[in-house]
Motif scaffolding. Structure first.
Motif, mmCIF file in Angstrom:
data_model
loop_
_atom_site.group_PDB
_atom_site.id
_atom_site.type_symbol
_atom_site.label_atom_id
_atom_site.label_comp_id
_atom_site.label_asym_id
_atom_site.label_seq_id
_atom_site.Cartn_x
_atom_site.Cartn_y
_atom_site.Cartn_z
ATOM 1 N N GLY A 229 109.759 -42.255 98.997
ATOM 2 C CA GLY A 229 109.713 -40.803 98.989
ATOM 3 C C GLY A 229 111.134 -40.316 98.778
ATOM 4 O O GLY A 229 112.035 -40.697 99.535
ATOM 5 N N VAL A 230 111.349 -39.532 97.743
ATOM 6 C CA VAL A 230 112.698 -39.162 97.328
ATOM 7 C C VAL A 230 112.917 -37.670 97.502
ATOM 8 O O VAL A 230 112.173 -36.864 96.947
ATOM 9 C CB VAL A 230 112.916 -39.541 95.848
ATOM 10 C CG1 VAL A 230 114.338 -39.201 95.426
ATOM 11 C CG2 VAL A 230 112.646 -41.016 95.630
ATOM 12 N N ARG B 126 108.070 -37.413 95.252
ATOM 13 C CA ARG B 126 108.897 -36.446 95.938
ATOM 14 C C ARG B 126 108.566 -36.447 97.420
ATOM 15 O O ARG B 126 107.429 -36.707 97.815
ATOM 16 C CB ARG B 126 108.573 -35.046 95.408
ATOM 17 C CG ARG B 126 109.490 -34.545 94.351
ATOM 18 C CD ARG B 126 109.305 -33.045 94.169
ATOM 19 N NE ARG B 126 107.995 -32.683 93.695
ATOM 20 C CZ ARG B 126 107.198 -31.812 94.298
ATOM 21 N NH1 ARG B 126 107.541 -31.248 95.439
ATOM 22 N NH2 ARG B 126 106.034 -31.502 93.764
ATOM 23 N N CYS B 127 109.531 -36.109 98.257
ATOM 24 C CA CYS B 127 109.307 -35.958 99.692
ATOM 25 C C CYS B 127 110.501 -35.169 100.238
ATOM 26 O O CYS B 127 111.578 -35.188 99.638
ATOM 27 C CB CYS B 127 109.214 -37.343 100.352
ATOM 28 S SG CYS B 127 108.598 -37.338 102.035
ATOM 29 N N ASP B 128 110.348 -34.466 101.354
ATOM 30 C CA ASP B 128 111.479 -33.694 101.889
ATOM 31 C C ASP B 128 112.541 -34.580 102.530
ATOM 32 O O ASP B 128 113.683 -34.176 102.706
ATOM 33 C CB ASP B 128 110.997 -32.686 102.936
ATOM 34 C CG ASP B 128 110.200 -31.566 102.294
ATOM 35 O OD1 ASP B 128 110.240 -31.443 101.051
ATOM 36 O OD2 ASP B 128 109.524 -30.829 103.030
#
Lengths: 324, 324
Positions: free
Chosen positions: B93-94, B128-130
């Protein structure tokens, strides 16, 4: 360099170069699942990361459906290699505000899908995280040592697809717009059926290449063609589109099928002589229709959609969630 | 019900109940790795989720070290079952702000650890990730069909531990306090050495039970004893503690060893007659010391630490990241 400059597939290419070379008999990056050789046989190994706000929205995804889908999409990847899903580990990132009941419902949904397809979640990990993250890794068995890869399509093969295309994408658009969602579209979005049983029948007919349709037919058939270095001609009239009668205007069934995504149907190519028989036997055994939608052609990169007798480019509008 | 009311281990118990019953010959939840039976043999399968701000802080973790460690901790789980790590999938997760160079360094670190221990990262997923999330799932082979589980300890066994305990925790405390970190402590924290080679030697001596020390010796030896329904007496004078000379006051070597965590050493029990020989051969082959630190006792739950001839409870102060 910024991620937005390379995009999801550019990043995967770069990182793939850092992994090293797969030994003879293994396939690492570049298919629905990795193909590994263990001392006693072949293993299929796949992983998916589902992130809240990126892959799902809890406003319209009940936890049991999220759990079901997290397992289903990984089962679909194993099925798309001609295999049978067996065992999974699930690592959860849990954000503040998620309660025990929610996680129990999530696990009940995972269990429901696992039981339906003869596999099991056997453990995993749990951590705090700012977003809900569901990370699944799944092991499967191919039938014997034979796997069906993306790269085996041959000119003259018939292109086939199971079920129908575009329903999940239609459901998602209606959900996002706050409009009523017919139950068939809701089910397609929240409870996709991995084509595990269909593959059990289909693999006896030796498809040459297969992929699951997760990013829209145009993108996924494109991946299959690129891996096989062939082209494709698809007949729009033979695509299993959804019926948009009664749905709000603006839902274009053809566009949803080609670019919508999340169908988790199988797209495969097979020598022409076996195509109709394979389709009939899959339908007889499982009730799932198989549509013969086109033909594999010689020209690598030559992807054509025939609409009303007119050829046009079969363009992939796939979704890249690392680009803005 | 809130997660903080049940805690990490309470949650795992509840979710474990929802997974179903493992078939004969498999072990699902409750050990360092799941033990699975495939058509051709036994497979070890483990997963770890590493979350930025929970498991690592990029302020003091270079990306190559993070990649190295993400693979190392999973290798440690397979080693702790007596196995050899083989293949991993890594789902990332980026978060916004992470650049391509960072991810390439992360992968280079994963590759470095993989190459050092004869295994390979074969793919994964990216989203995507926070927060930055590194989710690893790893497959290993046991030696033949034999795995070393937590539950096999028998009264009279000698308790042994590889290497030394407390260095990673000492390094972390100094990092967090912004103080200089001696290179040995920094390496222990950022580049833990999974005891893969030590296990190759050790398993020939048939340890009865084994676990890796990730949450501090007291907690992990406690898990081993609970699984085996036995007790333990540990001699504080025989623990391989770090030397705190030259380190800031307030670093208690015994406390760091018992409750610090992230050592990734092996704690195992073995019949007394083979203990010294096993220790000597591991050291001769790998250079890693093995310390005989105590004895398995009859009384389940009876965990005793002997300090200067006085017995006191061996209390587990383990870390639960779902509790406030």
């Amino acid at each position: 360099m910024k991620l937005s400059e390379v995009g999801e597939f550019g990043l995967i290419d770069r990182l793939g170069d850092l992994l090293g070379e797969a030994p003879e008999g293994e396939t690492w990056i570049g298919d629905d699942a990795a193909v590994l050789r263990a001392p006693g046989g072949t293993i299929l190994f796949t992983a998916d990361l589902l992130v809240e706000g990126v892959h799902f929205d809890l406003a319209w995804t009940p936890p049991a459906d999220l759990g079901y889908k997290a397992i289903a999409v990984n089962c679909s990847d194993v099925a798309a290699m001609g295999g049978t899903p067996r065992r999974a580990l699930v690592s959860l990132g849990v954000r503040p505000g998620i309660e025990v009941d929610f996680l129990e419902a999530l696990y009940a949904g995972m269990r429901e899908c696992s039981d339906a397809f003869g596999m099991a979640v056997v453990g995993g990990d749990v951590s705090r995280c700012d977003q809900l993250v569901v990370s699944v890794a799944l092991l499967g068995n191919p039938a014997g040592r034979r796997v069906i890869e993306r790269r085996g399509a041959r000119p003259g093969d018939v292109i086939c697809v199971t079920g129908s295309l575009g329903a999940a994408a239609a459901g998602l658009r209606l959900m996002k717009a706050g409009q009523p969602v017919p139950s068939l579209l809701r089910a397609a979005l929240l409870r996709p059926v991995p084509r595990v049983r269909e593959v059990e029948v289909l693999r006896r007919f030796l498809p040459n290449a297969m992929i699951d349709v997760s990013d829209g037919l145009a993108a996924d058939l494109g991946h299959l063609c690129d891996a096989s270095r062939v082209g494709a001609t698809v007949d729009a009239a033979r695509l299993p589109l959804i019926d948009t009668a009664g749905l709000p205007a603006g839902l274009d069934a053809l566009e949803l099928a080609l670019g919508g995504g999340e169908d988790y149907e199988l797209c495969f190519t097979i020598v022409a002589e076996r195509a109709a028989r394979a389709a009939a036997e899959v339908e007889a055994a499982t009730g799932t229709r198989v549509h013969l939608i086109g033909e594999v052609t010689e020209e690598a990169g030559g992807r054509v959609l025939v609409v009303d007798g007119t050829a046009q480019p079969l363009a992939a509008s796939g979704w890249d969630h690392l680009r803005p």
